[in-house]
Write a protein that holds these residues in place. Sequence first.
Motif, PDB file in Angstrom:
ATOM      1  N   ARG A   1      46.352  13.561 -12.574  1.00 35.86           N
ATOM      2  CA  ARG A   1      45.709  13.616 -11.688  1.00 35.86           C
ATOM      3  C   ARG A   1      44.208  13.513 -11.635  1.00 35.86           C
ATOM      4  NH1 ARG A   1      47.895  18.101  -6.847  1.00 35.86           N
ATOM      5  NH2 ARG A   1      46.912  18.837  -8.708  1.00 35.86           N
TER       6      ARG A   1
ATOM      7  N   GLY B   1      48.842  20.361  -2.432  1.00 33.41           N
ATOM      8  CA  GLY B   1      48.651  19.217  -3.482  1.00 33.41           C
ATOM      9  C   GLY B   1      48.603  20.828  -4.967  1.00 33.41           C
ATOM     10  N   THR B   2      50.036  21.035  -4.823  1.00 35.54           N
ATOM     11  CA  THR B   2      49.275  22.253  -6.074  1.00 35.54           C
ATOM     12  C   THR B   2      50.131  21.405  -7.522  1.00 35.54           C
ATOM     13  OG1 THR B   2      52.299  23.158  -5.582  1.00 35.54           O
ATOM     14  CG2 THR B   2      50.641  24.051  -4.567  1.00 35.54           C
ATOM     15  N   THR B   3      49.615  22.221  -8.067  1.00 29.71           N
ATOM     16  CA  THR B   3      50.412  21.981 -10.218  1.00 29.71           C
ATOM     17  C   THR B   3      51.992  21.649 -10.284  1.00 29.71           C
ATOM     18  OG1 THR B   3      49.735  23.409 -10.597  1.00 29.71           O
ATOM     19  CG2 THR B   3      48.161  22.129 -10.912  1.00 29.71           C
TER      20      THR B   3
ATOM     21  N   ASP C   1      37.951  22.811 -13.255  1.00 28.46           N
ATOM     22  CA  ASP C   1      37.322  21.707 -14.156  1.00 28.46           C
ATOM     23  C   ASP C   1      36.362  21.541 -14.431  1.00 28.46           C
ATOM     24  OD1 ASP C   1      40.115  21.205 -13.946  1.00 28.46           O
ATOM     25  OD2 ASP C   1      40.166  20.117 -11.894  1.00 28.46           O
TER      26      ASP C   1
ATOM     27  N   VAL D   1      43.970  26.574  -1.696  1.00 25.96           N
ATOM     28  CA  VAL D   1      43.303  28.260  -3.127  1.00 25.96           C
ATOM     29  C   VAL D   1      44.949  27.768  -3.676  1.00 25.96           C
ATOM     30  CG1 VAL D   1      41.490  28.881  -1.649  1.00 25.96           C
ATOM     31  CG2 VAL D   1      44.184  29.645  -1.377  1.00 25.96           C
ATOM     32  N   THR D   2      44.123  28.444  -4.788  1.00 26.81           N
ATOM     33  CA  THR D   2      45.288  28.789  -5.954  1.00 26.81           C
ATOM     34  C   THR D   2      45.392  29.979  -5.784  1.00 26.81           C
ATOM     35  OG1 THR D   2      46.686  28.674  -8.135  1.00 26.81           O
ATOM     36  CG2 THR D   2      44.311  29.478  -7.897  1.00 26.81           C
TER      37      THR D   2
ATOM     38  N   VAL E   1      40.081  18.820  -7.267  1.00 22.79           N
ATOM     39  CA  VAL E   1      41.869  18.153  -7.439  1.00 22.79           C
ATOM     40  C   VAL E   1      43.168  19.353  -6.160  1.00 22.79           C
ATOM     41  CG1 VAL E   1      42.607  16.878  -9.344  1.00 22.79           C
ATOM     42  CG2 VAL E   1      42.571  19.303  -9.335  1.00 22.79           C
TER      43      VAL E   1
ATOM     44  N   TRP F   1      35.830  24.003  -7.383  1.00 27.79           N
ATOM     45  CA  TRP F   1      37.012  23.855  -7.262  1.00 27.79           C
ATOM     46  C   TRP F   1      37.701  23.909  -9.246  1.00 27.79           C
ATOM     47  CZ3 TRP F   1      34.268  21.751  -3.123  1.00 27.79           C
ATOM     48  CH2 TRP F   1      34.528  21.928  -1.652  1.00 27.79           C
TER      49      TRP F   1
ATOM     50  N   ASN G   1      48.707  26.569 -15.130  1.00 26.36           N
ATOM     51  CA  ASN G   1      48.023  25.329 -13.715  1.00 26.36           C
ATOM     52  C   ASN G   1      46.989  25.003 -14.480  1.00 26.36           C
ATOM     53  OD1 ASN G   1      47.238  27.832 -13.368  1.00 26.36           O
ATOM     54  ND2 ASN G   1      47.148  28.138 -10.635  1.00 26.36           N
ATOM     55  N   ALA G   2      46.033  25.561 -15.011  1.00 24.02           N
ATOM     56  CA  ALA G   2      45.160  25.565 -15.774  1.00 24.02           C
ATOM     57  C   ALA G   2      44.923  24.303 -17.043  1.00 24.02           C
ATOM     58  CB  ALA G   2      44.539  26.570 -16.156  1.00 24.02           C
TER      59      ALA G   2
ATOM     60  N   GLN H   1      41.093  27.633 -13.358  1.00 23.34           N
ATOM     61  CA  GLN H   1      40.251  27.499 -11.605  1.00 23.34           C
ATOM     62  C   GLN H   1      38.522  27.910 -11.274  1.00 23.34           C
ATOM     63  OE1 GLN H   1      43.711  29.606 -12.093  1.00 23.34           O
ATOM     64  NE2 GLN H   1      44.310  27.811 -12.960  1.00 23.34           N
TER      65      GLN H   1
END
Length: 424
Positions: A302, A126-128, A13, A237-238, A272, A11, A38-39, A223
């Motif tokens: 986070r 829980g998006t960025t 990271d 998901v993104t 996350v 997921w 977002n990365a 991601q």
Amino acid sequence: MGAIVLVGTQWGDEGKGKATDLLADDVDFVVRYQGGNNAGHTIIVDDVTLKLPLVPSGVMYPSVTPVIGDGVVLDPGVLLEELDELVAQGLDVSDLRISGNAHLIMPYHRELDAVTERYLGRQKLGTTKRGIGPTYADKASRVGLRVQDLYDMKIFRQKLDTVLKEKNAILSRVYNRMPMKAADIETEYAVYAERLRPYITDTVTLLHDALEDGKTILLEGAQGTLLDLDHGTYPFVTSSNPVAGGAMTGAGLGPKHVERVIGVTKAYITRVGTGPFPTELSGDIAERIIDVGKEYGTTTGRQRRVGWFDAVLARYAARVNGLTEHFLTKLDVLGEFETLRVCRAYRYQGEEYEHFPPHQSIFHHAEPVYEEHPGWRSDLSEARRFKDLPKQAQAYVERLEELSGVPIRYVSVGPARSQTLERG
Ligand code: IMP
């Protein structure tokens, strides 16, 4: 020669920055092909740690040309801030190349990302909150603005006026927010346009010319596989395609150009944001992994959720990306535990699943079928060859390899480049 795709198998990271760093000496271009700010790649070279939300990590290496490809969504203000910071650190960013086809993240995208998350309440993703989803949604709806629109302000304004009418109606009538003014956005983006001008390039031609000249291109995924819009744990998901196939559309290359597909895989799992996570841990073990592994988001800070290695997911990632090898990261983080668990299958209503289940409900309620492995209870960070590792650590890696069905070519035992063990 040719292209190498580097993709996260979980997921996100997984430590892709570290893998890029290792490969950077042998590549000429590093291309971001999807996602946006977002990365958060963390790169450590010598004593310098850099966090790069958007700029490809190739920027760190003078011999590498960093490229932002067509499939990326770009927030110009954020990008310029990142570039200023890199320059302040003494880096030369003048080689950066940006595709005119990349879509622009606009102020209303950021606002809509935040308000829709709030609106979803307990169902939120829980998006960025960087505006990623709304920007890709506009791209698919064909009302997006692209980087190239910055260079014809008449067209920019026409497109903006059209789309803003709808966005303002939604913002004010659905979410009770202030409408936005096209003139303000135009003024702001016109300044960005001038500053970005030197970097804008036909990146597809650039990359194809490079391949014809025998150069090597690293396509750097952001991601991870399970955050992929089509192949991930939808809807958690993104909004882009991190998988290897996305590298083709996002950079404008074809499958025949790809020579290796490297899956970056953490020795355990993190996530996350919300969404199902079969091997998720809580309590002391989770706390130790978070603490030792410094499992906090690069972009948002986070705390990440953590869990045992999941071979069902590893097998799935091997398939949907066509992996040729794994780059296993953070093995050293597991050095404290007496026993390690590895999920080899899921159980649901009496049935076992070795492969990713076809229906979301099975995945949501999947019970991990674990096998146990003895831990090594020692510090691996000084190891420089695979055979220097304790027997138990070697056996753990060999078992992950067997379960996922793809060779583990690199094993990382710390953040530094020297802490990478290459296997035959
Ligand atoms: P978005 O990409 O901001 O729309 O967020 C969608 C989901 O992807 C959320 O669960 C985020 O936490 C997750 N996500 C987005 N980017 C990353 C990343 O770089 N690493 C890990 N998770 C991410």
